[in-house]
Design a protein around this motif. Structure first.
Motif, mmCIF file in Angstrom:
data_model
loop_
_atom_site.group_PDB
_atom_site.id
_atom_site.type_symbol
_atom_site.label_atom_id
_atom_site.label_comp_id
_atom_site.label_asym_id
_atom_site.label_seq_id
_atom_site.Cartn_x
_atom_site.Cartn_y
_atom_site.Cartn_z
ATOM 1 N N THR A 14 -68.617 32.279 22.853
ATOM 2 C CA THR A 14 -68.183 32.896 21.599
ATOM 3 C C THR A 14 -69.018 32.312 20.463
ATOM 4 O OG1 THR A 14 -66.527 31.224 21.094
ATOM 5 C CG2 THR A 14 -65.840 33.064 22.485
ATOM 6 N N GLY A 15 -68.960 32.979 19.382
ATOM 7 C CA GLY A 15 -69.699 32.479 18.228
ATOM 8 C C GLY A 15 -68.964 31.353 17.532
ATOM 9 N N ARG A 16 -69.626 30.884 16.493
ATOM 10 C CA ARG A 16 -69.058 29.805 15.698
ATOM 11 C C ARG A 16 -67.668 30.211 15.207
ATOM 12 N NH1 ARG A 16 -71.840 25.901 12.909
ATOM 13 N NH2 ARG A 16 -73.769 27.040 13.282
ATOM 14 N N ASN A 17 -66.744 29.262 15.365
ATOM 15 C CA ASN A 17 -65.364 29.425 14.904
ATOM 16 C C ASN A 17 -64.595 30.518 15.628
ATOM 17 O OD1 ASN A 17 -65.717 27.363 12.997
ATOM 18 N ND2 ASN A 17 -66.483 28.815 11.455
ATOM 19 N N GLU A 18 -65.201 31.130 16.621
ATOM 20 C CA GLU A 18 -64.447 32.104 17.411
ATOM 21 C C GLU A 18 -63.704 31.343 18.511
ATOM 22 O OE1 GLU A 18 -66.722 35.340 18.830
ATOM 23 O OE2 GLU A 18 -67.745 35.698 16.904
ATOM 24 N N VAL A 19 -62.388 31.283 18.388
ATOM 25 C CA VAL A 19 -61.580 30.418 19.273
ATOM 26 C C VAL A 19 -60.735 31.234 20.269
ATOM 27 C CG1 VAL A 19 -61.515 28.525 17.646
ATOM 28 C CG2 VAL A 19 -59.799 30.336 17.495
ATOM 29 N N THR A 20 -61.156 32.433 20.536
ATOM 30 C CA THR A 20 -60.478 33.240 21.568
ATOM 31 C C THR A 20 -61.525 33.853 22.473
ATOM 32 O OG1 THR A 20 -60.477 35.237 20.195
ATOM 33 C CG2 THR A 20 -58.548 33.775 20.019
ATOM 34 N N TYR A 21 -61.073 34.086 23.666
ATOM 35 C CA TYR A 21 -61.963 34.721 24.650
ATOM 36 C C TYR A 21 -61.084 35.446 25.669
ATOM 37 C CZ TYR A 21 -65.598 35.425 28.142
ATOM 38 O OH TYR A 21 -66.462 35.985 29.037
ATOM 39 N N ASN B 282 -67.026 21.183 12.902
ATOM 40 C CA ASN B 282 -67.730 22.033 11.926
ATOM 41 C C ASN B 282 -69.217 22.080 12.238
ATOM 42 O OD1 ASN B 282 -68.550 19.481 11.266
ATOM 43 N ND2 ASN B 282 -68.183 19.658 9.052
ATOM 44 N N LYS B 283 -69.507 21.764 13.534
ATOM 45 C CA LYS B 283 -70.920 21.680 13.905
ATOM 46 C C LYS B 283 -71.304 22.620 15.027
ATOM 47 C CE LYS B 283 -71.203 16.716 12.739
ATOM 48 N NZ LYS B 283 -69.839 16.646 12.191
ATOM 49 N N GLU B 284 -70.310 23.285 15.628
ATOM 50 C CA GLU B 284 -70.657 24.106 16.786
ATOM 51 C C GLU B 284 -71.436 25.323 16.346
ATOM 52 O OE1 GLU B 284 -67.100 26.170 15.168
ATOM 53 O OE2 GLU B 284 -67.706 24.082 15.431
ATOM 54 N N SER B 285 -72.247 25.758 17.261
ATOM 55 C CA SER B 285 -72.895 27.043 17.071
ATOM 56 C C SER B 285 -72.289 28.070 18.019
ATOM 57 C CB SER B 285 -74.412 26.925 17.309
ATOM 58 O OG SER B 285 -74.662 26.460 18.632
ATOM 59 N N THR B 286 -71.801 27.595 19.177
ATOM 60 C CA THR B 286 -71.103 28.486 20.108
ATOM 61 C C THR B 286 -70.021 27.678 20.814
ATOM 62 O OG1 THR B 286 -72.603 27.971 21.938
ATOM 63 C CG2 THR B 286 -73.166 29.877 20.533
ATOM 64 N N PHE B 287 -69.167 28.419 21.455
ATOM 65 C CA PHE B 287 -68.226 27.825 22.408
ATOM 66 C C PHE B 287 -68.565 28.385 23.800
ATOM 67 C CE2 PHE B 287 -65.754 27.412 18.504
ATOM 68 C CZ PHE B 287 -65.356 26.081 18.591
ATOM 69 N N ASP B 288 -68.728 27.507 24.747
ATOM 70 C CA ASP B 288 -68.993 27.931 26.136
ATOM 71 C C ASP B 288 -67.678 27.927 26.913
ATOM 72 O OD1 ASP B 288 -71.637 28.212 25.645
ATOM 73 O OD2 ASP B 288 -72.217 26.271 26.497
ATOM 74 N N VAL B 289 -67.371 29.046 27.531
ATOM 75 C CA VAL B 289 -66.131 29.184 28.344
ATOM 76 C C VAL B 289 -66.541 29.111 29.830
ATOM 77 C CG1 VAL B 289 -64.153 30.628 28.910
ATOM 78 C CG2 VAL B 289 -65.106 30.606 26.561
ATOM 79 N N GLU B 290 -65.906 28.176 30.502
ATOM 80 C CA GLU B 290 -66.212 28.003 31.945
ATOM 81 C C GLU B 290 -64.925 28.258 32.742
ATOM 82 O OE1 GLU B 290 -67.885 24.182 32.561
ATOM 83 O OE2 GLU B 290 -69.619 24.501 31.247
ATOM 84 N N ARG B 291 -65.192 28.720 33.993
ATOM 85 C CA ARG B 291 -64.033 29.033 34.863
ATOM 86 C C ARG B 291 -64.278 28.457 36.258
ATOM 87 N NH1 ARG B 291 -63.137 35.264 36.022
ATOM 88 N NH2 ARG B 291 -64.832 34.805 37.466
ATOM 89 N N SER B 292 -63.154 28.142 36.829
ATOM 90 C CA SER B 292 -63.216 27.602 38.233
ATOM 91 C C SER B 292 -62.022 28.173 39.008
ATOM 92 C CB SER B 292 -63.153 26.079 38.213
ATOM 93 O OG SER B 292 -63.040 25.587 39.535
ATOM 94 N N THR B 293 -62.267 28.334 40.255
ATOM 95 C CA THR B 293 -61.139 28.815 41.101
ATOM 96 C C THR B 293 -60.494 27.678 41.882
ATOM 97 O OG1 THR B 293 -62.679 29.307 42.896
ATOM 98 C CG2 THR B 293 -62.097 31.109 41.353
ATOM 99 N N ASP B 294 -61.204 26.482 41.817
ATOM 100 C CA ASP B 294 -60.622 25.368 42.575
ATOM 101 C C ASP B 294 -60.322 24.186 41.678
ATOM 102 O OD1 ASP B 294 -63.099 24.447 41.895
ATOM 103 O OD2 ASP B 294 -63.861 24.297 43.973
ATOM 104 N N GLY B 295 -60.650 24.285 40.409
ATOM 105 C CA GLY B 295 -60.379 23.217 39.468
ATOM 106 C C GLY B 295 -61.426 22.139 39.468
ATOM 107 N N THR B 296 -62.444 22.303 40.316
ATOM 108 C CA THR B 296 -63.476 21.277 40.387
ATOM 109 C C THR B 296 -64.825 21.844 39.965
ATOM 110 O OG1 THR B 296 -62.302 20.179 42.179
ATOM 111 C CG2 THR B 296 -64.632 19.647 41.905
ATOM 112 N N THR B 297 -65.160 22.937 40.596
ATOM 113 C CA THR B 297 -66.470 23.538 40.300
ATOM 114 C C THR B 297 -66.283 24.646 39.257
ATOM 115 O OG1 THR B 297 -67.199 23.082 42.558
ATOM 116 C CG2 THR B 297 -68.464 24.684 41.253
#
Length: 733
Positions: free
Chosen positions: A598-605, A576-591
């Motif tokens: 997304t905004g607060r409470n937005e749980v889809t991207y 109940n403290k987030e201000s955003t959600f950061d979505v990260e992607r990798s093509t090798d699973g490492t980097t």
């Protein structure tokens, strides 16, 4: 005067001797001597006196001394002037030493000069001394006369006086009357006044008064009368000739009685606006009337009216309102007026404004009607009568904003105001009025029409700690109604309340805890009350900005679906403290590299930057001003080849939990798509302990979860199936 005896004897002897000588023819010489003796004049009369004959105006009785013994008669000379005498012979004299004669056919009331002389046979004329006025008449033919007597001046009586006329009596008092009559004579010597006290049957002489020269009105004042008696008068005129031929008689008249005794104990038995009713005690037995008088200055008096003697009350009308008057009464009869009674002083009544009404009450009847009732002010039926009443109302306060809403009759003591607005407080007051003005207002009474409750006020939202030490938002307000059935406390993330979270509260509640809440967010609150008539207006809006206390919890359970052109991500929000959600992607699973937030409470991207038939790795973390959370699990997902069909999870993974916050229980609503899967609804407390578990039923879309036996705090509601897990947080207070 007696004759001389010797002279008489001598004459007799001489005559005798003369006769003898003639008869005897004795001698002519002696005869001549006798003849000479017989021709001697008689002695003249003396002391001629006269008296007009009483009761006669044409006769005079004469007397004189006869100083001759040989007269044959007497000659009377008389005239109204000292000349031109006419004479009359008396005839044979008597043997008396005095002579007498009555002159007749004289003029009435005329003075005569009268003389007398003796007459006898013969021609001898005596030598007489001439005196003034003496007649010069010659002696009768062949007669010898004496000298004339003394002159007598004497008048005949006048005619009897003319009769008086027009007798009447005025004025008349109890013991005195004035007799009036017309004197038609100039010859009366007196008037004889007669009075009758027996209705004119018997008259008695009461006075003889002198006559007065000339004609005209005559009066006589009789002071010998008695009150309340009947009298009449008769008047004769009198002179030396006698009584007038007739009298004059008055009408029978009464003397007035003595004036009555004054009334006493004058008072009033009624005072009005324009009248005063008086009464008194009759102190007299002979009153014939009462005279009632009034004055405005106790100086100038006005007769208000009269009463017969048997009526001892009187009402004076046509007086002025509110004015001081003086009153007095006297008794009257034909004899006059009594003294006045005591003076009574009274002030007429004056009309004034009515007395105020009192004990005004107001009773609510409906959403638009308030019934009023009051006690009417007293009135005396004369001075302060009501003509109308006015009803005043204010919706502002008990002292301001009043306006008249109705005018009603003078005897009404109730009124129904049917023009009110719902749930509005009104203040009322009443006044009475007449043509003199308005009464003071009655007391002020108030009532409130039925309707929705008054809006709560003084809404405040503050951060607080519950009994377990959890940070909560506590809302409080002022309850302005006593008829609400409950409150609806609403929370929103914007001042427009586009999306709200609502808590339904029971009546008389004045505070509530709002959970869950998120840190770093500004919340807006408003509240309204409701009852059978509807909702009140909202209170003012209260807002509170929560502070961020720590980095957010990590999101969890990252899942996704892929197509050839996109990857759709979804994760669980455990913070109940987030201000955003950061979505990260990798093509090798490492980097990993950030591809979006997304905004607060937005749980889809949705990642639209992917290539088809390519494997990608995703992870998500929550961030706020304190930092970032741990990452979710790493999701490996391969996009489809462009020719492949899309594989998607059903989006019926959303369920609803309400009310939130709650006091005793919640309802969980599951979408129709979830009914195809088997699963469980679990409730865990803040210690992650499972306190309730309910299996999904493929035929049931709503479940009740009882939390009444659990303590205040935050609880997690989880819906878990074979393919997904969704959580919601609920706050119980």
């Amino acid at each position: 005067m007696r004759k001389n005896y010797f002279l008489s004897l001598f004459l007799l002897m001489t005559a005798f001797w003369h006769v003898e000588a003639t008869d005897g023819n004795k001698s002519t010489n002696p005869a001549r001597e006798v003849e000479t003796l017989m021709l001697a004049a008689p002695g003249n009369p003396t002391l001629l006196t006269g008296l007009a004959v009483g009761g006669n105006s044409t006769k005079i009785n004469l007397t004189w001394n006869d100083n001759s013994s040989d007269e044959t008669e007497f000659e009377i000379a008389y005239s109204t002037l000292p000349t031109g005498y006419q004479t009359v012979l008396t005839g044979s004299p008597n043997s008396s030493p005095t002579g007498s004669f009555q002159l007749t056919s004289l003029l009435p009331g005329t003075q005569y000069y009268v003389w007398v002389r003796a007459v006898k046979n013969g021609v001898d004329v005596p030598s007489c001394v001439s005196v003034p006025n003496m007649p010069t008449n010659a002696a009768p033919v062949g007669k010898s006369v004496s000298c004339w007597s003394n002159q007598l001046l004497i008048s005949t009586n006048v005619n009897t006086p003319e009769s008086p006329t027009g007798a009447y009596v005025a004025p008349i008092s109890q013991r005195t009357a004035t007799l009036n009559w017309t004197d038609n004579s100039t010859t009366e010597t007196s008037f004889e006044i007669l009075r009758s006290g027996d209705d004119g049957v018997t008259y008695t002489t009461i006075a003889t008064i002198p006559g007065i020269s000339g004609t005209g009105n005559r009066t006589y004042v009789d002071n010998g009368l008695f009150p309340n008696s009947k009298y009449s008068y008769r008047v004769w005129a009198i002179n030396g000739t006698g009584y007038s031929t007739s009298n004059t008689t008055t009408a029978i008249f009464p003397t007035p009685p003595d004036p009555p005794v004054a009334p006493n104990s004058l008072g009033s038995f009624g005072i009005g606006l324009n009248s005063v009713s008086l009464y008194w005690i009759n102190g007299a037995s002979n009153a014939e009337a009462f005279v009632i008088e009034y004055s405005v200055d106790n100086n100038s008096w006005v007769v208000a009216g009269t009463n017969p003697p048997y009526v001892t009350g009187f009402t004076v009308y046509n007086l002025e309102e509110g004015r001081k008057y003086f009153f007095r009464v006297k008794a009257t009869n034909s004899g006059g007026s009594s003294g006045y009674s005591n003076t009574a002083v009274y002030t007429t009544l004056k009309r004034v404004a009515p007395n105020p009404s009192f004990n005004l009450t107001a009773q609510t009847v409906s959403t638009t009607q308030i019934d009023l009732a009051w006690n009417l002010g007293t009135q005396d039926g004369v001075t302060n009568n009501r003509v109308a009443q006015e009803i005043y109302r204010s919706s502002t306060s008990a002292t301001d904003g009043f306006s008249r809403i109705a005018t009603i009759g003078d005897y009404e003591s109730s009124y129904s105001d049917k023009t009110g607005l719902p749930k509005t407080k009104y203040w009322y007051k009443v006044l009475a009025a007449n043509y003199q003005g308005q009464s003071p207002f009655s007391n002020v009474a108030s009532a409130t029409t039925l309707g929705p409750p008054y809006a709560p006020s003084d809404l405040k939202a503050v951060l607080a700690n519950d009994a377990l030490g959890n940070t909560i938002i506590k809302a409080s307000w002022k309850d302005n109604s006593d008829d609400e059935w409950g409150f609806a406390l609403e929370r929103s993330l914007d001042n427009s309340f586009t999306n709200i979270v609502k808590a339904d509260l029971i009546e008389n509640t004045v505070e509530a805890t709002s959970i869950p809440f998120e840190e770093g967010v500004t919340y807006f609150f408003r509240i309204k009350a409701s009852n059978i008539y509807g909702d009140s207006k909202y209170s003012e809006v209260a807002q509170i900005e929560t502070i961020v206390t720590a980095i957010p919890n990590a999101p969890y359970d990252l899942k996704g679906t892929a197509t050839s052109a996109s990857v759709s991500l979804k994760w669980g929000d455990d913070s109940n403290k987030e201000s955003t959600f950061d979505v990260e992607r990798s093509t090798d699973g490492t980097t990993f590299a950030s591809i979006g937030t997304t905004g607060r409470n937005e749980v889809t991207y949705i990642d639209n930057t992917v290539s088809d038939n390519t494997k990608y790795y995703y992870r998500v973390k929550a961030t706020n001003i304190k930092g970032g959370s741990d990452y979710t699990n790493v999701l490996a997902i391969t996009t489809l080849a462009k020719t492949s069909a899309a594989i998607q999870l059903a989006d019926a993974d959303i369920f609803q939990v309400y009310p939130n916050p709650t006091t005793d229980g919640i309802k969980v609503s599951v979408s129709d798509n979830m009914l195809k899967e088997s699963g469980v609804i679990m409730v865990t407390d803040k210690m992650n302990r499972v306190i309730s578990k309910t299996l999904l039923n493929t035929t049931q879309s709503e479940y009740n979860v009882d939390l009444s036996n659990y303590s205040e705090g935050t609880y997690t509601i989880s819906l878990r199936t074979a393919t997904q897990q969704i959580t919601k947080r609920v706050y119980k207070f």
